[in-house]
Design a protein around this motif. Structure first.
Motif, short mmCIF file in Angstrom:
data_model
loop_
_atom_site.label_atom_id
_atom_site.label_comp_id
_atom_site.label_asym_id
_atom_site.label_seq_id
_atom_site.Cartn_x
_atom_site.Cartn_y
_atom_site.Cartn_z
N LEU A 91 -10.25 9.44 -2.48
CA LEU A 91 -9.87 8.44 -3.47
C LEU A 91 -8.52 8.78 -4.11
O LEU A 91 -7.68 7.89 -4.29
CB LEU A 91 -10.95 8.34 -4.55
CG LEU A 91 -12.17 7.50 -4.18
CD1 LEU A 91 -13.19 7.52 -5.31
CD2 LEU A 91 -11.77 6.07 -3.88
N ILE A 92 -8.34 10.07 -4.45
CA ILE A 92 -7.07 10.48 -5.07
C ILE A 92 -5.91 10.21 -4.10
O ILE A 92 -4.88 9.65 -4.48
CB ILE A 92 -7.12 11.97 -5.48
CG1 ILE A 92 -8.08 12.15 -6.65
CG2 ILE A 92 -5.73 12.47 -5.89
CD1 ILE A 92 -8.40 13.60 -6.95
N LEU A 93 -6.11 10.60 -2.82
CA LEU A 93 -5.05 10.39 -1.82
C LEU A 93 -4.76 8.89 -1.66
O LEU A 93 -3.60 8.48 -1.55
CB LEU A 93 -5.45 11.00 -0.48
CG LEU A 93 -5.43 12.53 -0.41
CD1 LEU A 93 -5.96 13.01 0.92
CD2 LEU A 93 -4.02 13.05 -0.61
N TYR A 94 -5.84 8.09 -1.66
CA TYR A 94 -5.67 6.63 -1.52
C TYR A 94 -4.80 6.09 -2.65
O TYR A 94 -3.84 5.36 -2.42
CB TYR A 94 -7.04 5.95 -1.51
CG TYR A 94 -6.96 4.46 -1.74
CD1 TYR A 94 -6.48 3.61 -0.75
CD2 TYR A 94 -7.34 3.91 -2.96
CE1 TYR A 94 -6.38 2.25 -0.98
CE2 TYR A 94 -7.23 2.56 -3.19
CZ TYR A 94 -6.76 1.72 -2.20
OH TYR A 94 -6.64 0.38 -2.42
N PHE A 95 -5.14 6.46 -3.90
CA PHE A 95 -4.37 5.94 -5.04
C PHE A 95 -2.92 6.41 -5.01
O PHE A 95 -2.02 5.64 -5.29
CB PHE A 95 -5.04 6.33 -6.36
CG PHE A 95 -6.15 5.38 -6.73
CD1 PHE A 95 -5.86 4.06 -7.05
CD2 PHE A 95 -7.46 5.79 -6.71
CE1 PHE A 95 -6.87 3.17 -7.36
CE2 PHE A 95 -8.48 4.90 -7.02
CZ PHE A 95 -8.18 3.59 -7.34
N LEU A 96 -2.73 7.68 -4.65
CA LEU A 96 -1.36 8.22 -4.63
C LEU A 96 -0.50 7.49 -3.60
O LEU A 96 0.67 7.20 -3.85
CB LEU A 96 -1.38 9.72 -4.32
CG LEU A 96 -1.90 10.64 -5.42
CD1 LEU A 96 -1.88 12.08 -4.96
CD2 LEU A 96 -1.07 10.49 -6.67
N ILE A 97 -1.09 7.19 -2.42
CA ILE A 97 -0.31 6.56 -1.35
C ILE A 97 -0.23 5.04 -1.52
O ILE A 97 0.84 4.45 -1.41
CB ILE A 97 -0.89 6.94 0.03
CG1 ILE A 97 -0.71 8.44 0.27
CG2 ILE A 97 -0.19 6.17 1.14
CD1 ILE A 97 -1.42 8.96 1.48
N ALA A 98 -1.37 4.42 -1.83
CA ALA A 98 -1.39 2.96 -1.94
C ALA A 98 -0.54 2.47 -3.11
O ALA A 98 0.12 1.44 -3.00
CB ALA A 98 -2.82 2.47 -2.08
N LYS A 99 -0.54 3.19 -4.20
CA LYS A 99 0.27 2.77 -5.37
C LYS A 99 1.69 3.33 -5.31
O LYS A 99 2.44 3.15 -6.27
CB LYS A 99 -0.41 3.24 -6.68
CG LYS A 99 -1.86 2.82 -6.83
CD LYS A 99 -1.98 1.36 -7.21
CE LYS A 99 -3.46 0.94 -7.24
NZ LYS A 99 -3.65 -0.50 -7.26
N ARG A 100 2.00 4.03 -4.21
CA ARG A 100 3.34 4.61 -4.02
C ARG A 100 3.75 5.50 -5.21
O ARG A 100 4.88 5.41 -5.69
CB ARG A 100 4.38 3.51 -3.83
CG ARG A 100 4.00 2.46 -2.81
CD ARG A 100 4.63 2.79 -1.49
NE ARG A 100 4.25 1.82 -0.49
CZ ARG A 100 5.10 1.15 0.26
NH1 ARG A 100 6.39 1.36 0.12
NH2 ARG A 100 4.70 0.31 1.18
N LEU A 101 2.82 6.32 -5.69
CA LEU A 101 3.13 7.18 -6.83
C LEU A 101 3.92 8.41 -6.41
O LEU A 101 4.59 9.03 -7.24
CB LEU A 101 1.83 7.62 -7.53
CG LEU A 101 0.98 6.51 -8.14
CD1 LEU A 101 -0.33 7.05 -8.66
CD2 LEU A 101 1.74 5.84 -9.27
N VAL A 102 3.80 8.79 -5.12
CA VAL A 102 4.49 9.98 -4.62
C VAL A 102 5.14 9.68 -3.27
O VAL A 102 4.83 8.68 -2.64
CB VAL A 102 3.51 11.17 -4.43
CG1 VAL A 102 2.95 11.63 -5.74
CG2 VAL A 102 2.39 10.80 -3.47
N ASP A 103 6.04 10.59 -2.87
CA ASP A 103 6.62 10.49 -1.53
C ASP A 103 5.58 11.03 -0.53
O ASP A 103 5.15 12.19 -0.67
CB ASP A 103 7.91 11.32 -1.49
CG ASP A 103 8.61 11.22 -0.14
OD1 ASP A 103 8.12 10.44 0.70
OD2 ASP A 103 9.61 11.91 0.07
N PRO A 104 5.17 10.23 0.47
CA PRO A 104 4.12 10.69 1.40
C PRO A 104 4.47 12.01 2.11
O PRO A 104 3.60 12.83 2.34
CB PRO A 104 4.02 9.55 2.41
CG PRO A 104 4.54 8.36 1.71
CD PRO A 104 5.56 8.84 0.74
#
Lengths: 122, 140
Positions: free
Chosen positions: B94-107
């Motif tokens: 879930l954390i990885l999903y939110f970080l990537i889907a919301k573009r909060l970090v550089d993948p």
């Protein structure tokens, strides 16, 4: 029952996407759908294969650890430490696959160039 | 009781190899973070920081869950072990999903951060291999 519901949901989703694309030029819609299918297939297959490999790997590791502890209970502490390190290493592979799949679905870096190439509106 | 205690000691912080792994995990994480802070943009650094934290917390939780499953006298029920194991995986996903889907970090930064434990274990593996090779050479 669950399989039927999942199949119906996927079919409904895909038909909705197809309808959305069909409103534009049919050739562009076909090209866009192909890209969409490819990306979804890659993401799904990627995480599925990774999970399969991780499951087999962790299962084999756990099997050997349990056998080792059964043969020599005094060594269970050391076996546990080695097993934890091994499991962390194996699990990281599946996490990588999950990240790649999520990138493909939500942050695909080539999405904009491909959309431009096939003439999809941005 | 005695056997349980000895296993507790081997599998706990007093175990030298596990201590070394944990210490090196922190060192590799700090090095990667420092390098990305100096050479890379802030979004990438944020990805490295969050990825590293996720994987370090994951490693710690994995250790705690399995320790409870393996120590005699203090055995947790298999049900609770399995539930905690899957909750950990679900939380990570879930954390990885939110970080990537919301573009909060550089993948890419996130991937580098998630590699902290892998890089550390590869380095430790090479170190152990070097020790074995030197021992063989000295014996010859």
């Amino acid at each position: 029952m669950v399989k039927k519901v999942a199949l119906l949901t996927i079919t409904a989703l895909l038909s909705m996407v197809a309808m959305a694309f069909a409103e534009a030029n049919p050739q562009v819609a076909a090209a866009g759908l192909n890209v969409y299918y490819g990306v979804v297939l890659a993401a799904g297959l990627g995480i599925a294969i990774a999970a399969l490999g991780t499951g087999i790997g962790q299962g084999l590791g756990l099997k050997s650890a349990v056998e080792g502890v059964a043969r020599n209970p005094e060594a269970s502490g050391k076996i546990m430490v080695t097993m934890i390190i091994g499991l962390a290493m194996i699990e990281s592979l599946c996490i990588y696959a999950l990240v790649v799949s999520l990138i493909l679905l939500y942050a695909y870096p080539m999405a904009t160039p491909i959309a431009k190439m096939i003439g999809l509106p941005l | 009781m005695n056997r349980g205690l000895s296993i507790w000691k081997v599998g706990s912080l007093e175990d030298p190899f596990l201590n070394k792994v944990r210490l090196m995990n922190g060192a590799v994480f700090a090095l990667l973070l420092l390098g990305s802070m100096i050479f890379m943009p802030p979004l990438f650094t944020f990805g490295v920081a969050l990825g590293g934290l996720i994987v370090l917390v994951n490693f710690h939780l994995l250790y705690r869950i399995l320790k409870k499953a393996f120590i005699p006298d203090h055995l947790a029920s298999p049900k609770s072990v399995i539930i905690k194991y899957y909750l950990r995986l679900l939380g990570t996903g879930l954390i990885l999903y939110f970080l990537i889907a919301k573009r909060l970090v550089d993948p890419l930064g996130l991937v580098v951060g998630l590699s902290v434990v892998v890089i550390n274990l590869i380095l430790l593996g090479f170190n152990e291999m070097r020790k074995i090779l030197f021992k063989v050479k000295e014996a010859n």
